[in-house]
Design a protein around this motif. Sequence first.
Motif, mmCIF file in Angstrom:
data_model
loop_
_atom_site.group_PDB
_atom_site.id
_atom_site.type_symbol
_atom_site.label_atom_id
_atom_site.label_comp_id
_atom_site.label_asym_id
_atom_site.label_seq_id
_atom_site.Cartn_x
_atom_site.Cartn_y
_atom_site.Cartn_z
ATOM 1 N N ASN A 13 9.577 9.587 -0.300
ATOM 2 C CA ASN A 13 8.172 9.340 0.033
ATOM 3 C C ASN A 13 8.017 8.039 0.816
ATOM 4 O O ASN A 13 7.245 7.969 1.776
ATOM 5 C CB ASN A 13 7.332 9.251 -1.244
ATOM 6 N N LEU B 32 10.548 9.163 -5.003
ATOM 7 C CA LEU B 32 9.977 7.892 -4.532
ATOM 8 C C LEU B 32 10.601 7.408 -3.219
ATOM 9 O O LEU B 32 9.892 7.079 -2.270
ATOM 10 C CB LEU B 32 10.146 6.841 -5.632
ATOM 11 N N ALA B 33 11.936 7.371 -3.153
ATOM 12 C CA ALA B 33 12.603 6.840 -1.967
ATOM 13 C C ALA B 33 12.274 7.675 -0.726
ATOM 14 O O ALA B 33 12.054 7.125 0.365
ATOM 15 C CB ALA B 33 14.116 6.798 -2.182
ATOM 16 N N ALA C 274 2.399 1.892 -3.419
ATOM 17 C CA ALA C 274 1.425 2.470 -4.350
ATOM 18 C C ALA C 274 1.181 3.939 -4.033
ATOM 19 O O ALA C 274 1.128 4.789 -4.919
ATOM 20 C CB ALA C 274 0.123 1.687 -4.288
ATOM 21 N N LEU C 275 1.069 4.241 -2.733
ATOM 22 C CA LEU C 275 0.837 5.630 -2.305
ATOM 23 C C LEU C 275 2.029 6.517 -2.673
ATOM 24 O O LEU C 275 1.860 7.639 -3.157
ATOM 25 C CB LEU C 275 0.593 5.640 -0.794
ATOM 26 N N SER C 276 3.249 5.991 -2.458
ATOM 27 C CA SER C 276 4.450 6.777 -2.754
ATOM 28 C C SER C 276 4.559 7.092 -4.233
ATOM 29 O O SER C 276 5.111 8.112 -4.625
ATOM 30 C CB SER C 276 5.710 6.023 -2.322
ATOM 31 N N GLN C 277 4.039 6.191 -5.067
ATOM 32 C CA GLN C 277 4.086 6.441 -6.508
ATOM 33 C C GLN C 277 2.989 7.411 -6.946
ATOM 34 O O GLN C 277 3.119 8.081 -7.957
ATOM 35 C CB GLN C 277 3.949 5.130 -7.275
ATOM 36 N N SER C 278 1.889 7.452 -6.173
ATOM 37 C CA SER C 278 0.777 8.326 -6.574
ATOM 38 C C SER C 278 0.988 9.771 -6.154
ATOM 39 O O SER C 278 0.493 10.682 -6.809
ATOM 40 C CB SER C 278 -0.538 7.857 -5.950
ATOM 41 N N LEU C 279 1.692 9.979 -5.041
ATOM 42 C CA LEU C 279 1.882 11.350 -4.570
ATOM 43 C C LEU C 279 3.119 11.950 -5.233
ATOM 44 O O LEU C 279 4.003 11.225 -5.660
ATOM 45 C CB LEU C 279 2.042 11.365 -3.045
ATOM 46 N N TYR D 80 6.482 7.365 9.348
ATOM 47 C CA TYR D 80 5.296 7.879 10.020
ATOM 48 C C TYR D 80 4.420 6.753 10.542
ATOM 49 O O TYR D 80 3.917 6.808 11.661
ATOM 50 C CB TYR D 80 4.487 8.783 9.084
ATOM 51 N N ARG D 81 4.219 5.706 9.731
ATOM 52 C CA ARG D 81 3.404 4.568 10.164
ATOM 53 C C ARG D 81 3.970 3.930 11.429
ATOM 54 O O ARG D 81 3.232 3.460 12.296
ATOM 55 C CB ARG D 81 3.343 3.497 9.074
ATOM 56 N N ASP E 5 0.840 -1.210 0.000
ATOM 57 C CA ASP E 5 0.000 0.000 0.000
ATOM 58 C C ASP E 5 0.867 1.249 0.000
ATOM 59 O O ASP E 5 0.593 2.222 -0.710
ATOM 60 C CB ASP E 5 -0.895 0.031 1.251
ATOM 61 N N GLN E 6 1.910 1.202 0.828
ATOM 62 C CA GLN E 6 2.801 2.366 0.933
ATOM 63 C C GLN E 6 3.530 2.615 -0.387
ATOM 64 O O GLN E 6 3.724 3.767 -0.783
ATOM 65 C CB GLN E 6 3.784 2.161 2.090
ATOM 66 N N ALA F 179 9.281 8.653 4.332
ATOM 67 C CA ALA F 179 8.339 9.484 5.086
ATOM 68 C C ALA F 179 7.128 8.656 5.528
ATOM 69 O O ALA F 179 6.718 8.713 6.693
ATOM 70 C CB ALA F 179 7.885 10.659 4.222
ATOM 71 N N GLY F 180 6.555 7.869 4.607
ATOM 72 C CA GLY F 180 5.362 7.096 4.919
ATOM 73 C C GLY F 180 5.620 5.976 5.908
ATOM 74 O O GLY F 180 4.885 5.815 6.889
#
Lengths: 191, 182
Positions: free
Chosen positions: B62, B59-60, B50-55, B69-70, B47-48, B65-66
């Motif tokens: 993102n 990439l690395a 996919a999210l990193s690629q969408s925002l 944070y999780r 999930d992370q 960061a994600g």
Amino acid sequence: MIFFEIFWTFLKIGIFTFGGGAAMVALIQNEVTVSHQWLTQKEFTDILAVSQMTPGPIGINTATYTGYTAIFNAGHPAWVAVVGSLIATLAVIILPVILMILTVKMLQRFQTNRYVQSVMTVLRLTVVGIIASAALVLVNADSFGVPALSLHFVASIVIFMIVFVLSIKKFNPVYLMLGAGFAGMLLYGWF
Amino acid sequence: MIKYCDLFWSFFKIGTFTIGGGYAMIPLMERELVDRQQWLSRQDFLDQVALSQSLPGILAVNMAAGVGYRIRGVRGSVAAIVGNIIMPVIFILSLAVLYRLFRHNAAVEHFFMGVRPAAVALIAAPVFKLAKSAQIGWMSCWIPILCALLIWLWGVNPIFIILASVALGLATGWLNKKTDAQ
């Protein structure tokens, strides 16, 4: 004030980069060699080459190196350039990081959101064009040599095609770059 | 309790020993974060990604960061990002200084004459891989071609292309919503 300009420029680059380092290259290139002319095309290609050979994300490497060179070219001493490069690096990551944290925090169902999906559908198409434009702009006399049919030109075309094919076949980029570099030293040093 | 320095150290290893950018880091991150440290389930990790690629963004970074944070909130995310980029930044700055000193040396100049076309090839190669994964066919190939020509020949700032894409995406999403509702 060059620090502010660097910060603002890389802030824009960071938030408008979709599709990874290669797409970021097109944005950085446009901002630093066309809009601001902090760097020449040749310097930019060299920075790109070094960024691909060293560890770390290509976007970070290019931002850090560009920040350094831009400030240095403006006539500031090296330590000021180091500060400038750190400002560029911070600027390029800060907005995407804040956005990522907010998204993880608030939007549990981000991926299935209708608008996110339709925006991604369009971006997947246009980002391919943006990356292609980065490659096209870089095919210039600085990278490939003039005049046509000189040793430099012919060797550059051959190196380009070999690296292109081997990169698609998933060869390690570091070996490809080092190979190309040593080929250049042999060819241009001896003939 | 996962400590900040554990997060820092894991991302430090990943950032320092991967060459070739974000996409090369994903498998290493999976092995380190999911298999070795077991901080995230495989599903959360995917999930992370996919999210990193969408925002927008790198990439690395993102990913750092994600994931940070999780696991440990905002400070965890800072620890992961700093770990991920500190060595690359130090390394590239050292090279920037060295390049200034040696760029007029004949051997260095020849090295870069060989490396420049290779650097361009490494940017050109993913275009075709991406075109395939975006499932671009004869009907849709004019969109990326038009974008490339606008930037290359007419010097359009890529930022405008991104803004136009987002606007077009939002508009089609809104139109689809209307047709779905009917």
